[in-house]
Design a protein around this motif. Structure first.
Motif, PDB file in Angstrom:
ATOM      1  N   VAL A  91       0.865  -1.182   0.000  1.00  0.00           N
ATOM      2  CA  VAL A  91       0.000   0.000   0.000  1.00  0.00           C
ATOM      3  C   VAL A  91       0.903   1.233   0.000  1.00  0.00           C
ATOM      4  N   VAL A  92       0.835   2.017  -1.061  1.00  0.00           N
ATOM      5  CA  VAL A  92       1.645   3.230  -1.173  1.00  0.00           C
ATOM      6  C   VAL A  92       0.731   4.440  -0.996  1.00  0.00           C
ATOM      7  N   ILE A  93       1.144   5.357  -0.128  1.00  0.00           N
ATOM      8  CA  ILE A  93       0.363   6.575   0.103  1.00  0.00           C
ATOM      9  C   ILE A  93       1.246   7.765  -0.246  1.00  0.00           C
ATOM     10  N   ARG A  94       0.694   8.655  -1.059  1.00  0.00           N
ATOM     11  CA  ARG A  94       1.486   9.778  -1.578  1.00  0.00           C
ATOM     12  C   ARG A  94       0.852  11.112  -1.209  1.00  0.00           C
ATOM     13  N   ASN A  95       1.701  12.036  -0.743  1.00  0.00           N
ATOM     14  CA  ASN A  95       1.250  13.390  -0.428  1.00  0.00           C
ATOM     15  C   ASN A  95       1.817  14.414  -1.409  1.00  0.00           C
ATOM     16  N   ALA A  98       6.333  12.261  -6.545  1.00  0.00           N
ATOM     17  CA  ALA A  98       7.736  11.832  -6.651  1.00  0.00           C
ATOM     18  C   ALA A  98       7.749  10.444  -7.281  1.00  0.00           C
ATOM     19  N   GLY A  99       8.930   9.984  -7.636  1.00  0.00           N
ATOM     20  CA  GLY A  99       9.120   8.605  -8.077  1.00  0.00           C
ATOM     21  C   GLY A  99       8.240   8.199  -9.253  1.00  0.00           C
ATOM     22  N   SER A 100       7.643   7.004  -9.117  1.00  0.00           N
ATOM     23  CA  SER A 100       6.919   6.429 -10.256  1.00  0.00           C
ATOM     24  C   SER A 100       5.677   7.235 -10.637  1.00  0.00           C
ATOM     25  N   LEU A 101       5.112   7.989  -9.677  1.00  0.00           N
ATOM     26  CA  LEU A 101       3.930   8.801 -10.013  1.00  0.00           C
ATOM     27  C   LEU A 101       4.300   9.875 -11.041  1.00  0.00           C
ATOM     28  N   TYR A 120      -2.279   0.549  -4.747  1.00  0.00           N
ATOM     29  CA  TYR A 120      -1.986  -0.835  -4.361  1.00  0.00           C
ATOM     30  C   TYR A 120      -1.094  -1.467  -5.421  1.00  0.00           C
ATOM     31  N   TYR A 121      -0.064  -2.162  -4.941  1.00  0.00           N
ATOM     32  CA  TYR A 121       0.826  -2.905  -5.837  1.00  0.00           C
ATOM     33  C   TYR A 121       0.816  -4.361  -5.393  1.00  0.00           C
ATOM     34  N   TYR A 122       0.784  -5.275  -6.355  1.00  0.00           N
ATOM     35  CA  TYR A 122       0.824  -6.704  -6.031  1.00  0.00           C
ATOM     36  C   TYR A 122       2.273  -7.103  -5.784  1.00  0.00           C
ATOM     37  N   GLY A 128       7.537  -7.707 -11.004  1.00  0.00           N
ATOM     38  CA  GLY A 128       7.988  -6.326 -10.768  1.00  0.00           C
ATOM     39  C   GLY A 128       6.962  -5.497 -10.018  1.00  0.00           C
ATOM     40  N   ASP A 129       6.255  -6.106  -9.083  1.00  0.00           N
ATOM     41  CA  ASP A 129       5.271  -5.397  -8.229  1.00  0.00           C
ATOM     42  C   ASP A 129       4.327  -4.493  -9.043  1.00  0.00           C
ATOM     43  N   PRO A 130       3.460  -5.067  -9.879  1.00  0.00           N
ATOM     44  CA  PRO A 130       2.602  -4.213 -10.711  1.00  0.00           C
ATOM     45  C   PRO A 130       1.527  -3.462  -9.912  1.00  0.00           C
ATOM     46  N   VAL A 174       6.816  12.628   2.006  1.00  0.00           N
ATOM     47  CA  VAL A 174       6.419  12.762   0.596  1.00  0.00           C
ATOM     48  C   VAL A 174       5.513  11.601   0.190  1.00  0.00           C
ATOM     49  N   ASP A 175       5.975  10.381   0.474  1.00  0.00           N
ATOM     50  CA  ASP A 175       5.181   9.169   0.230  1.00  0.00           C
ATOM     51  C   ASP A 175       5.778   8.040   1.042  1.00  0.00           C
ATOM     52  N   PHE A 176       5.074   6.938   1.134  1.00  0.00           N
ATOM     53  CA  PHE A 176       5.625   5.782   1.847  1.00  0.00           C
ATOM     54  C   PHE A 176       4.847   4.536   1.485  1.00  0.00           C
ATOM     55  N   LYS A 177       5.453   3.401   1.804  1.00  0.00           N
ATOM     56  CA  LYS A 177       4.857   2.094   1.503  1.00  0.00           C
ATOM     57  C   LYS A 177       4.593   1.330   2.799  1.00  0.00           C
ATOM     58  N   LEU A 178       3.410   0.751   2.892  1.00  0.00           N
ATOM     59  CA  LEU A 178       3.075  -0.058   4.063  1.00  0.00           C
ATOM     60  C   LEU A 178       2.790  -1.483   3.629  1.00  0.00           C
ATOM     61  N   ASP A 200      13.953   3.340   4.115  1.00  0.00           N
ATOM     62  CA  ASP A 200      13.937   2.407   2.983  1.00  0.00           C
ATOM     63  C   ASP A 200      12.594   2.456   2.255  1.00  0.00           C
ATOM     64  N   ASN A 201      11.530   2.699   3.002  1.00  0.00           N
ATOM     65  CA  ASN A 201      10.213   2.682   2.344  1.00  0.00           C
ATOM     66  C   ASN A 201       9.385   3.943   2.539  1.00  0.00           C
ATOM     67  N   CYS A 202      10.062   5.028   2.946  1.00  0.00           N
ATOM     68  CA  CYS A 202       9.415   6.351   2.993  1.00  0.00           C
ATOM     69  C   CYS A 202      10.258   7.320   2.172  1.00  0.00           C
ATOM     70  N   ARG A 203       9.635   8.283   1.524  1.00  0.00           N
ATOM     71  CA  ARG A 203      10.412   9.404   0.986  1.00  0.00           C
ATOM     72  C   ARG A 203      10.280  10.544   1.993  1.00  0.00           C
ATOM     73  N   LEU A 204      11.417  11.018   2.461  1.00  0.00           N
ATOM     74  CA  LEU A 204      11.455  12.080   3.465  1.00  0.00           C
ATOM     75  C   LEU A 204      12.335  13.201   2.947  1.00  0.00           C
ATOM     76  N   PHE A 218      20.257   6.410  -2.471  1.00  0.00           N
ATOM     77  CA  PHE A 218      20.889   5.200  -3.023  1.00  0.00           C
ATOM     78  C   PHE A 218      20.395   4.945  -4.448  1.00  0.00           C
ATOM     79  N   ARG A 219      19.063   5.020  -4.637  1.00  0.00           N
ATOM     80  CA  ARG A 219      18.508   4.742  -5.969  1.00  0.00           C
ATOM     81  C   ARG A 219      19.147   5.633  -7.028  1.00  0.00           C
ATOM     82  N   ASN A 220      19.329   6.916  -6.679  1.00  0.00           N
ATOM     83  CA  ASN A 220      19.787   7.885  -7.681  1.00  0.00           C
ATOM     84  C   ASN A 220      21.240   8.307  -7.504  1.00  0.00           C
TER      85      ASN A 220
HETATM   86  P1  TMP Z   1       7.554   4.674  -6.184  1.00  0.00           P
HETATM   87  O1  TMP Z   1       7.418   6.151  -6.425  1.00  0.00           O
HETATM   88  O2  TMP Z   1       8.835   4.109  -6.716  1.00  0.00           O
HETATM   89  O3  TMP Z   1       6.343   3.927  -6.661  1.00  0.00           O
HETATM   90  O4  TMP Z   1       7.611   4.462  -4.590  1.00  0.00           O
HETATM   91  C1  TMP Z   1       6.611   4.943  -3.755  1.00  0.00           C
HETATM   92  C2  TMP Z   1       7.015   4.738  -2.293  1.00  0.00           C
HETATM   93  O5  TMP Z   1       7.058   3.354  -1.984  1.00  0.00           O
HETATM   94  C3  TMP Z   1       8.395   5.274  -1.935  1.00  0.00           C
HETATM   95  O6  TMP Z   1       8.334   5.857  -0.645  1.00  0.00           O
HETATM   96  C4  TMP Z   1       9.289   4.079  -1.926  1.00  0.00           C
HETATM   97  C5  TMP Z   1       8.357   2.963  -1.545  1.00  0.00           C
HETATM   98  N1  TMP Z   1       8.682   1.692  -2.198  1.00  0.00           N
HETATM   99  C6  TMP Z   1       9.046   0.600  -1.442  1.00  0.00           C
HETATM  100  O7  TMP Z   1       9.101   0.676  -0.210  1.00  0.00           O
HETATM  101  N2  TMP Z   1       9.320  -0.576  -2.084  1.00  0.00           N
HETATM  102  C7  TMP Z   1       9.264  -0.714  -3.438  1.00  0.00           C
HETATM  103  O8  TMP Z   1       9.521  -1.802  -3.951  1.00  0.00           O
HETATM  104  C8  TMP Z   1       8.891   0.441  -4.214  1.00  0.00           C
HETATM  105  C9  TMP Z   1       8.817   0.359  -5.718  1.00  0.00           C
HETATM  106  C10 TMP Z   1       8.611   1.609  -3.562  1.00  0.00           C
END
Ligand code: TMP
Length: 253
Positions: A91-95, A98-101, A120-122, A128-130, A174-178, A200-204, A218-220
């Motif tokens: 579950v990704v929540i964005r405020n 950034a990123g893939s959005l 929601y991503y599977y 590749g977590d669609p 900015v956004d985060f994944k749960l 690792d799973n939040c953008r701050l 790290f990604r960039n």
């Molecule tokens: P995204 O912009 O790459 O879709 O990422 C959205 C948010 O989800 C970001 O805070 C990073 C987090 N994320 C993960 O924790 N694991 C992942 O595999 C991906 C793609 C993103």
């Protein structure tokens, strides 16, 4: 330490059998991956920092009545958690965009979204977590409508709470994944927060300068990855002990 049964190894963590039935030990590695495992690196000390940061955030969430799998931190790299059945949905929540959005909709990074967006991503490395819709989730049986309602309600509550918590220490969430799991207890099942909540799973972003303080460094290839995680920990007030240990190399098993 006694040999323990390894239950699961992920990209950043290992799960071991816990000391009592219904518990697991979650071990935080220094490994970092990005772009579905195509980029790999080691961020020395990341596991120690994420263990601390996630402990802190899970405890703050428990205080406001958000159920989580967290029980207690055991040592620098391990925490005791409740064993849950992981729901295979990220579950990704964005405020802020950034990123893939930004890529998907050609929105400029940093644009404040008119309302928080939940996606929601599977969870599937192979695919590749669609990005998926509620229709996919229920039709393929990954989660029920009730699970989705619970994840959405908890996710939005967590977003409001963490947005305020981070802003209080000068960081924009900015956004985060749960990730969520089903906890079975006393013939009942409830949806609880699982996995970890960390840079690792939040953008701050720094609230004043918008400097990135998370895994995007790290990604960039922006450099100073560990320093950014350390700064997040310092601002949350959880650095002291972790910092001392990071400076003193020692064997951690
Ligand atoms: P995204 O912009 O790459 O879709 O990422 C959205 C948010 O989800 C970001 O805070 C990073 C987090 N994320 C993960 O924790 N694991 C992942 O595999 C991906 C793609 C993103």
């Amino acid at each position: 330490m006694a040999r323990r049964r390894r239950i699961y190894e992920g990209k950043a963590k290992v799960l071991f059998e816990g000391p009592e039935p219904g518990t697991l030990v979650q071990y935080f590695k220094d490994d970092a991956t990005a772009f579905n495992n195509s980029k790999h690196g080691i961020i020395s000390g990341k596991g120690v920092l994420n263990n601390r940061i996630s402990e802190y955030l899970m405890l703050r969430l428990a205080e406001i009545g958000v159920p989580t799998h967290f029980v207690r931190r055991l040592n620098m790299r391990e925490q005791l958690v409740r064993e849950v059945e992981i729901i295979p949905i990220e579950v990704v929540i964005r405020n802020i965009a950034a990123g893939s959005l930004c890529k998907r909709f050609k929105i400029e990074e940093g644009t404040t979204l008119p309302r928080s967006i939940v996606e929601y991503y599977y969870k599937s490395d192979e695919l590749g977590d669609p990005l998926v819709s509620e229709e996919h989730i229920t039709a393929f049986g990954w989660a029920t409508t009730q699970d989705i309602d619970d994840m959405l309600a908890l996710g939005l509550r967590i977003n409001d709470f963490l947005t305020g918590l981070f802003l209080g220490v000068g960081l924009r969430l900015v956004d985060f994944k749960l990730e969520f799991g089903r906890l079975y207890e006393n013939e009942e099942v409830r949806v609880v927060v699982a996995d970890e909540i960390s840079p690792d799973n939040c953008r701050l972003w720094d609230a004043k300068t918008n400097e990135k303080m998370d895994k995007d460094r790290f990604r960039n290839d922006l450099g100073n990855v560990k320093e950014a995680y350390q700064e997040v920990a310092r601002r949350l007030g959880v650095l002291s002990e972790a910092d001392i240990d990071l400076k003193t190399p020692r064997v951690v098993n």
